[in-house]
Design a protein around this motif. Structure first.
Motif, PDB file in Angstrom:
ATOM      1  N   ILE A 168       0.858  -1.195   0.000  1.00  0.00           N
ATOM      2  CA  ILE A 168       0.000   0.000   0.000  1.00  0.00           C
ATOM      3  C   ILE A 168       0.893   1.244   0.000  1.00  0.00           C
ATOM      4  O   ILE A 168       1.885   1.313   0.726  1.00  0.00           O
ATOM      5  N   ASN A 169       0.534   2.208  -0.811  1.00  0.00           N
ATOM      6  CA  ASN A 169       1.332   3.430  -0.920  1.00  0.00           C
ATOM      7  C   ASN A 169       0.364   4.593  -1.148  1.00  0.00           C
ATOM      8  O   ASN A 169       0.155   5.023  -2.278  1.00  0.00           O
ATOM      9  N   LEU A 170      -0.241   5.078  -0.067  1.00  0.00           N
ATOM     10  CA  LEU A 170      -1.293   6.089  -0.176  1.00  0.00           C
ATOM     11  C   LEU A 170      -0.679   7.474  -0.316  1.00  0.00           C
ATOM     12  O   LEU A 170      -0.076   8.002   0.618  1.00  0.00           O
ATOM     13  N   ARG A 171      -0.842   8.047  -1.504  1.00  0.00           N
ATOM     14  CA  ARG A 171      -0.368   9.400  -1.783  1.00  0.00           C
ATOM     15  C   ARG A 171      -1.553  10.212  -2.290  1.00  0.00           C
ATOM     16  O   ARG A 171      -1.877  10.182  -3.469  1.00  0.00           O
ATOM     17  N   PRO A 172      -2.240  10.927  -1.392  1.00  0.00           N
ATOM     18  CA  PRO A 172      -3.398  11.715  -1.844  1.00  0.00           C
ATOM     19  C   PRO A 172      -2.989  12.668  -2.965  1.00  0.00           C
ATOM     20  O   PRO A 172      -1.891  13.250  -2.892  1.00  0.00           O
ATOM     21  N   PRO A 173      -3.801  12.829  -3.999  1.00  0.00           N
ATOM     22  CA  PRO A 173      -5.130  12.233  -4.213  1.00  0.00           C
ATOM     23  C   PRO A 173      -5.096  10.988  -5.081  1.00  0.00           C
ATOM     24  O   PRO A 173      -6.067  10.689  -5.761  1.00  0.00           O
ATOM     25  N   HIS A 174      -4.001  10.235  -5.058  1.00  0.00           N
ATOM     26  CA  HIS A 174      -3.785   9.163  -6.029  1.00  0.00           C
ATOM     27  C   HIS A 174      -4.316   7.806  -5.567  1.00  0.00           C
ATOM     28  O   HIS A 174      -3.690   6.774  -5.829  1.00  0.00           O
ATOM     29  N   PHE A 175      -5.431   7.779  -4.879  1.00  0.00           N
ATOM     30  CA  PHE A 175      -6.040   6.501  -4.522  1.00  0.00           C
ATOM     31  C   PHE A 175      -7.529   6.696  -4.285  1.00  0.00           C
ATOM     32  O   PHE A 175      -7.997   7.813  -4.052  1.00  0.00           O
ATOM     33  N   SER A 176      -8.263   5.588  -4.352  1.00  0.00           N
ATOM     34  CA  SER A 176      -9.692   5.611  -4.044  1.00  0.00           C
ATOM     35  C   SER A 176     -10.028   4.351  -3.261  1.00  0.00           C
ATOM     36  O   SER A 176      -9.462   3.277  -3.528  1.00  0.00           O
ATOM     37  N   PRO A 177     -10.949   4.427  -2.284  1.00  0.00           N
ATOM     38  CA  PRO A 177     -11.313   3.240  -1.507  1.00  0.00           C
ATOM     39  C   PRO A 177     -11.790   2.058  -2.355  1.00  0.00           C
ATOM     40  O   PRO A 177     -11.367   0.922  -2.083  1.00  0.00           O
ATOM     41  N   PRO A 178     -12.617   2.256  -3.393  1.00  0.00           N
ATOM     42  CA  PRO A 178     -13.037   1.078  -4.174  1.00  0.00           C
ATOM     43  C   PRO A 178     -11.878   0.338  -4.825  1.00  0.00           C
ATOM     44  O   PRO A 178     -11.835  -0.903  -4.824  1.00  0.00           O
ATOM     45  N   THR A 179     -10.921   1.082  -5.391  1.00  0.00           N
ATOM     46  CA  THR A 179      -9.767   0.431  -6.016  1.00  0.00           C
ATOM     47  C   THR A 179      -8.925  -0.286  -4.978  1.00  0.00           C
ATOM     48  O   THR A 179      -8.470  -1.423  -5.186  1.00  0.00           O
ATOM     49  N   LEU A 180      -8.701   0.359  -3.825  1.00  0.00           N
ATOM     50  CA  LEU A 180      -7.930  -0.279  -2.767  1.00  0.00           C
ATOM     51  C   LEU A 180      -8.604  -1.561  -2.296  1.00  0.00           C
ATOM     52  O   LEU A 180      -7.926  -2.571  -2.040  1.00  0.00           O
ATOM     53  N   GLU A 181      -9.921  -1.552  -2.170  1.00  0.00           N
ATOM     54  CA  GLU A 181     -10.631  -2.759  -1.756  1.00  0.00           C
ATOM     55  C   GLU A 181     -10.407  -3.898  -2.746  1.00  0.00           C
ATOM     56  O   GLU A 181     -10.190  -5.048  -2.347  1.00  0.00           O
ATOM     57  N   THR A 182     -10.446  -3.592  -4.016  1.00  0.00           N
ATOM     58  CA  THR A 182     -10.202  -4.617  -5.040  1.00  0.00           C
ATOM     59  C   THR A 182      -8.821  -5.222  -4.872  1.00  0.00           C
ATOM     60  O   THR A 182      -8.643  -6.450  -4.936  1.00  0.00           O
ATOM     61  N   MET A 206       2.053  -2.101   4.867  1.00  0.00           N
ATOM     62  CA  MET A 206       1.567  -0.726   4.984  1.00  0.00           C
ATOM     63  C   MET A 206       2.275  -0.060   6.162  1.00  0.00           C
ATOM     64  O   MET A 206       2.847  -0.735   7.011  1.00  0.00           O
ATOM     65  N   ASN A 207       2.220   1.288   6.191  1.00  0.00           N
ATOM     66  CA  ASN A 207       2.746   1.962   7.371  1.00  0.00           C
ATOM     67  C   ASN A 207       1.604   2.207   8.357  1.00  0.00           C
ATOM     68  O   ASN A 207       0.438   1.925   8.080  1.00  0.00           O
ATOM     69  N   LEU A 208       1.955   2.713   9.523  1.00  0.00           N
ATOM     70  CA  LEU A 208       0.973   2.825  10.600  1.00  0.00           C
ATOM     71  C   LEU A 208      -0.171   3.769  10.232  1.00  0.00           C
ATOM     72  O   LEU A 208      -1.342   3.473  10.498  1.00  0.00           O
ATOM     73  N   SER A 209       0.137   4.899   9.608  1.00  0.00           N
ATOM     74  CA  SER A 209      -0.922   5.844   9.260  1.00  0.00           C
ATOM     75  C   SER A 209      -1.863   5.243   8.218  1.00  0.00           C
ATOM     76  O   SER A 209      -3.085   5.483   8.253  1.00  0.00           O
ATOM     77  N   GLU A 210      -1.325   4.437   7.310  1.00  0.00           N
ATOM     78  CA  GLU A 210      -2.172   3.766   6.314  1.00  0.00           C
ATOM     79  C   GLU A 210      -3.062   2.724   6.978  1.00  0.00           C
ATOM     80  O   GLU A 210      -4.245   2.589   6.643  1.00  0.00           O
ATOM     81  N   LEU A 211      -2.513   1.988   7.929  1.00  0.00           N
ATOM     82  CA  LEU A 211      -3.325   1.019   8.684  1.00  0.00           C
ATOM     83  C   LEU A 211      -4.455   1.721   9.420  1.00  0.00           C
ATOM     84  O   LEU A 211      -5.609   1.265   9.404  1.00  0.00           O
ATOM     85  N   GLU A 212      -4.145   2.836  10.057  1.00  0.00           N
ATOM     86  CA  GLU A 212      -5.162   3.560  10.829  1.00  0.00           C
ATOM     87  C   GLU A 212      -6.273   4.073   9.924  1.00  0.00           C
ATOM     88  O   GLU A 212      -7.461   3.968  10.255  1.00  0.00           O
ATOM     89  N   LEU A 213      -5.894   4.608   8.766  1.00  0.00           N
ATOM     90  CA  LEU A 213      -6.908   5.133   7.852  1.00  0.00           C
ATOM     91  C   LEU A 213      -7.791   4.017   7.304  1.00  0.00           C
ATOM     92  O   LEU A 213      -9.024   4.094   7.383  1.00  0.00           O
ATOM     93  N   ILE A 214      -7.175   2.986   6.744  1.00  0.00           N
ATOM     94  CA  ILE A 214      -7.959   1.952   6.068  1.00  0.00           C
ATOM     95  C   ILE A 214      -8.795   1.159   7.071  1.00  0.00           C
ATOM     96  O   ILE A 214      -9.962   0.845   6.802  1.00  0.00           O
ATOM     97  N   SER A 215      -8.254   0.849   8.226  1.00  0.00           N
ATOM     98  CA  SER A 215      -9.040   0.105   9.218  1.00  0.00           C
ATOM     99  C   SER A 215     -10.230   0.931   9.711  1.00  0.00           C
ATOM    100  O   SER A 215     -11.283   0.371  10.038  1.00  0.00           O
ATOM    101  N   SER A 216     -10.095   2.262   9.709  1.00  0.00           N
ATOM    102  CA  SER A 216     -11.196   3.118  10.170  1.00  0.00           C
ATOM    103  C   SER A 216     -12.397   3.073   9.228  1.00  0.00           C
ATOM    104  O   SER A 216     -13.506   3.426   9.621  1.00  0.00           O
ATOM    105  N   ASP A 275      -6.283  -7.424  12.809  1.00  0.00           N
ATOM    106  CA  ASP A 275      -7.319  -8.475  12.836  1.00  0.00           C
ATOM    107  C   ASP A 275      -8.477  -8.110  11.921  1.00  0.00           C
ATOM    108  O   ASP A 275      -8.994  -8.944  11.168  1.00  0.00           O
ATOM    109  N   LEU A 276      -8.892  -6.847  11.994  1.00  0.00           N
ATOM    110  CA  LEU A 276     -10.041  -6.394  11.216  1.00  0.00           C
ATOM    111  C   LEU A 276      -9.776  -6.566   9.721  1.00  0.00           C
ATOM    112  O   LEU A 276     -10.615  -7.103   8.983  1.00  0.00           O
ATOM    113  N   LEU A 277      -8.599  -6.122   9.277  1.00  0.00           N
ATOM    114  CA  LEU A 277      -8.279  -6.225   7.851  1.00  0.00           C
ATOM    115  C   LEU A 277      -8.041  -7.677   7.433  1.00  0.00           C
ATOM    116  O   LEU A 277      -8.452  -8.089   6.343  1.00  0.00           O
TER     117      LEU A 277
END
Length: 294
Positions: free
Chosen positions: A150-164, A174-184, A197-199
């Motif tokens: 995972i390499n989240l660089r706003p605005p270069h990502f979207s939740p639907p694509t990441l889910e796929t 992933m890094n910690l901030s990416e884990l916190e965002l996506i798990s939220s 666990d959630l992911l």
């Protein structure tokens, strides 16, 4: 042990740092470190038919990495990223468009090569534009072990694509901030273990790696969380340190090294790369051993 075929898919570019231009791109960084660790990897990407592209092709070949999967785009320039260091040595990136690596084209020969791979390493950034995204999604049908960085660089990502992409992953880094965002997006998990666990449960991902900068790293393997406090070094820049960590972790996994030892080795290489400039520093196994204090 038979050497596995590893393919890294995604961006190859120049990082334009205050100190000058350095070759980079997460997939290339991972391929470079795998190669230094004795696990040759090939790269699937695209560069422009320009001086920057020719320079990257020359460096890739010089480093001993296969350039057979590198396409040349006659119309789109080689990618660049404007990188600036911020607080706590964190880097801030302006990922310039257009870039040739957004146009990685699918073809049957490429699909055939991916089908022979034991590991397929890819990132989310390569899915920011339709051409490379569509190529990536078609290649993800491979039976290889799929490693999502995972390499989240706003605005270069979207939740639907990441889910796929998450649904396809066997290993997630992933890094910690990416884990916190996506798990939220999926719940209110409080602890790091609850978030992984959630992911893991939602996307059926057996291995989740979380890098935490100066606070070390953790890996969740089949629900068992292993932690490492990290190694303290004087940081030159953090470019490529997470990619080095991933390559070292994959190296240990492929060699069937116990998880705790693999995590320690990966933390040491990540720290070593952070102590040097750029994502492709030269180093030896003895340098890693020195960081580990062994």
């Amino acid at each position: 042990m038979q050497t596995p075929h590893i393919v890294c898919f995604g961006e190859l570019l120049w990082d334009i740092l205050p100190t000058g231009a350095l070759p980079g791109g997460a997939p290339m960084n991972v391929a470079y470190h795998l190669h230094r660790l004795g696990l040759p990897a090939s790269l699937v990407t695209r560069v422009g038919a320009d001086e920057r592209g020719r320079g990257l092709l020359g460096i890739v070949k010089e480093k001993g990495i296969s350039a057979a999967g590198i396409q040349v785009d006659p119309d789109t320039p080689t990618g660049i990223v404007l990188a600036q260091p911020g607080e706590n040595h964190e880097m801030h990136y302006d990922i310039v468009a257009p870039a040739a690596w957004d146009n990685i084209a699918y073809n049957e020969a490429l699909a055939g090569e991916i089908a022979k791979a034991a590991y397929f390493v890819f990132g989310s950034l390569a899915a920011r534009q339709p051409v490379s995204a569509n190529t990536l999604l078609r290649l993800l049908d491979t039976p290889a072990i799929k490693v999502l960085d995972i390499n989240l660089r706003p605005p270069h990502f979207s939740p639907p694509t990441l889910e796929t992409l998450l649904h396809k992953a066997d290993v997630l880094k992933m890094n910690l901030s990416e884990l916190e965002l996506i798990s939220s997006w999926y719940g209110n998990a409080a602890t790091l273990a609850e978030k992984t666990d959630l992911l893991r449960d939602r996307f059926r991902i057996p291995t989740i790696i979380v890098t935490m900068g100066a606070d070390g790293a953790a890996v969740d393997v089949a629900g068992q969380l292993h932690r490492h406090a990290g190694y303290k070094v004087e940081v030159a820049d953090t470019v490529g340190s997470g990619d080095a960590f991933l390559a070292a972790f994959l190296s240990g996994t492929i060699r069937q090294t116990p998880v705790a030892e693999t995590l320690d080795f990966a933390a040491a290489l990540g720290a070593l790369v952070a102590s040097r400039t750029g994502g492709w520093p030269a180093y030896s196994l003895e340098d890693i051993t020195a960081i580990r204090g062994k």
